[in-house]
Design an enzyme around this catalytic site. Structure first.
Site, PDB file in Angstrom:
ATOM      1  N   PHE A 205     -33.874 -34.643  84.508  1.00 25.92           N
ATOM      2  CA  PHE A 205     -33.873 -33.806  85.695  1.00 25.92           C
ATOM      3  C   PHE A 205     -34.560 -32.495  85.388  1.00 25.92           C
ATOM      4  CE2 PHE A 205     -31.906 -30.208  87.942  1.00 25.92           C
ATOM      5  CZ  PHE A 205     -32.130 -30.567  89.262  1.00 25.92           C
ATOM      6  N   LEU A 228     -32.175 -32.134  80.696  1.00 23.86           N
ATOM      7  CA  LEU A 228     -32.058 -31.171  81.788  1.00 23.86           C
ATOM      8  C   LEU A 228     -32.926 -29.955  81.497  1.00 23.86           C
ATOM      9  CD1 LEU A 228     -28.146 -31.281  82.126  1.00 23.86           C
ATOM     10  CD2 LEU A 228     -29.805 -32.553  83.509  1.00 23.86           C
ATOM     11  N   GLU A 229     -34.014 -29.809  82.264  1.00 29.27           N
ATOM     12  CA  GLU A 229     -34.809 -28.588  82.174  1.00 29.27           C
ATOM     13  C   GLU A 229     -34.535 -27.773  83.433  1.00 29.27           C
ATOM     14  OE1 GLU A 229     -39.203 -26.777  82.636  1.00 29.27           O
ATOM     15  OE2 GLU A 229     -39.144 -28.809  81.797  1.00 29.27           O
ATOM     16  N   LEU A 230     -33.884 -26.646  83.249  1.00 28.59           N
ATOM     17  CA  LEU A 230     -33.333 -25.907  84.379  1.00 28.59           C
ATOM     18  C   LEU A 230     -34.030 -24.560  84.543  1.00 28.59           C
ATOM     19  CD1 LEU A 230     -29.624 -26.911  83.653  1.00 28.59           C
ATOM     20  CD2 LEU A 230     -31.369 -28.165  84.945  1.00 28.59           C
ATOM     21  N   CYS A 263     -41.555 -22.769  85.872  1.00 27.89           N
ATOM     22  CA  CYS A 263     -40.356 -22.582  85.045  1.00 27.89           C
ATOM     23  C   CYS A 263     -40.632 -21.646  83.883  1.00 27.89           C
ATOM     24  CB  CYS A 263     -39.843 -23.926  84.541  1.00 27.89           C
ATOM     25  SG  CYS A 263     -41.064 -24.883  83.613  1.00 27.89           S
TER      26      CYS A 263
END
Length: 461
Positions: A205, A228-230, A263
């Site tokens: 995600f 998870l790259e948030l 990001c």
């Protein structure tokens, strides 16, 4: 039946509408993917590599259509040519890395035994991709997952619905087993149910911190693996020995390319006091030269944000900072296309900022950046670390040893020197704190998409 709808930030028109996949459609796709994956896992790696290069060829063939289509979906100006150049770099690098990354690990020889650790496919990989770099972020997992012998289910963001269909068209043409790759239109509810059912073996995600927490909750108790790259609030530090003009040019681009919707885009800059005043003047002067407008025009260098609600968040961060004493440097009169209530948002540079402000602490994900004066390397490191996020950080200096020393003290997944806003496919893409967990890119990224299987064979007894 619910529909997923993409509304263009360019003019508010409906770009695409697709029905959410039914439970029966999801189940059928999973069953077909499971069958196809067993077949695919027996295909030699050399053939898988050739198919990924063929996929790249098919994506290249679509690019003239993709670029304006992408501008209509999420607002990036057509003058930048889409994502094909970076996509080609990443696909070719991952293909080259796959031999080493997927080779068995062989321990020190022991007489009478044959021992090895094989990297076997995880199985079915669910990719939940974002809209900001919709081709690159999806390919970051799709390509190594397929190289490693997995099946892939892609759920793309509503804002970039057509991207998933472009992947499907390209991969359908290269001869993959039927159902090995499938794009599904899913809403949040169906996605959560899919994860919780343990019908997939790995989930990747890319998105918000809140979204990452929702994925973790859905996966609780299933023991499936997650990547998870948030969020990010990526900093830069400009030392007095930096190449001044180069640092200004690169950091302005790192802050405002793609309307700041990256990001690893630059959201806060710490500048040594010896060059601070001149840096601020040059940075603001270059920023003021952007041209905000319709992304379908070749003259436009800054398009609308992907949605009005995203622009509203950035406006709120700027407003809060100004209310607390920050000073905006860019004159709104230069950007008549900026209109409240739309996704068109001018670039803004703020000084007089501090860490009590959202502008310096919360992810803005838009064309706004704060500049702060610092007196030393130590102060810069302390401020860079004063963040809930940790994806990348950049140091601008002519002293590589100093950059490495400073980088050792920063809590981040990647340290750049004289570079920013870039993903090197040979290096691990990872982060700390609220930026998430897991690894993409490099040989370590393949490890996340496989599982180790040990073989301990007694050949003499």
């Amino acid at each position: 039946m619910n529909d997923i709808v993409c509304i263009s930030p360019v003019d508010g028109s409906e770009v695409a509408r697709r029905p959410v996949a039914t439970g029966a459609e999801v189940a059928a796709a999973l069953a077909q993917a499971r069958k196809a994956q067993l077949e695919w896992s027996r295909v030699p790696l050399a053939e898988r590599k050739a198919m990924m290069l063929a996929f790249l060829h098919e994506m290249r063939a679509q690019n003239d259509e993709i670029v304006p289509e992408l501008a209509m979906q999420m607002g990036r100006p057509v003058r930048y040519g889409g994502e094909l150049r970076s996509l080609e770099e990443r696909v070719r690098a991952l293909v080259e890395l796959s031999d080493e990354a997927l080779a068995p690990i062989v321990p020190t020889e022991r007489p009478g035994f044959r021992r090895m650790i094989k990297r076997v496919p995880a199985g079915i990989v669910l990719v939940i991709a974002p809209w900001n770099y919709p081709y690159l972020t999806a390919a970051n997992t799709i390509v190594p997952a397929l190289l490693a012998g997995n099946a892939v289910i892609l759920k793309h963001a509503a804002q970039t619905l057509l991207v998933g269909e472009r992947f499907q068209a390209a991969l359908d043409r290269v001869g993959l087993p039927e159902g090995l790759f499938r794009t599904l239109t899913l809403d949040h509810v169906v996605t959560r149910e899919l994860i919780a059912s343990r019908s997939v073996d790995h989930v990747n995600f890319t998105g918000s911190v809140a979204g990452g927490r929702a994925v973790e909750r859905a996966a609780a108790g299933t023991f499936i693996s997650l990547g998870l790259e948030l969020g990010g609030k990526d900093p830069a530090y400009v030392r007095p020995d930096a190449d001044f003009d180069f640092a200004v040019e690169q950091l302005v681009d790192g802050a405002f390319y793609n309307s700041g919707q990256c990001c690893c885009g630059i959201e806060r800059v710490y500048v040594h006091e010896r060059i601070y005043d001149s840096f601020v003047e040059a940075f603001a002067g270059l920023t003021a030269r952007y041209r905000l407008g319709n992304p379908l025009s070749q003259d436009t260098t800054l398009g609308p944000m992907a949605a009005t609600r995203f622009a509203d968040t950035v406006r709120a961060h700027i407003g809060e900072a100004v209310a607390k004493g920050a000073r905006p440097l860019i004159d709104p009169a230069r950007f008549p296309a900026d209109k409240i209530g739309t996704a068109y948002l001018m670039p803004q540079v703020l000084v007089g900022v501090d860490h009590s402000m959202q502008m310096m602490m919360e992810e803005s994900f838009g064309p706004a950046v704060g500049l702060m004066k610092v007196a030393s390397d130590q102060e810069a490191v302390a401020l860079m670390n004063d963040s809930p996020y940790g994806l990348t950080a950049s140091v601008w200096t002519e002293d590589a040893a100093a950059a490495e020393r400073i980088g050792d003290g920063i809590a981040t997944g990647t340290v750049f020197m004289n570079r920013c806003d870039y993903v090197d496919p040979a290096l691990a893409w990872t982060g700390v704190k609220d930026t998430g967990r897991g690894v993409g890119m490099s040989r370590l990224g393949f490890e996340a998409l496989t599982r180790p299987k040990s073989f301990h064979l007694r050949i003499e007894h």
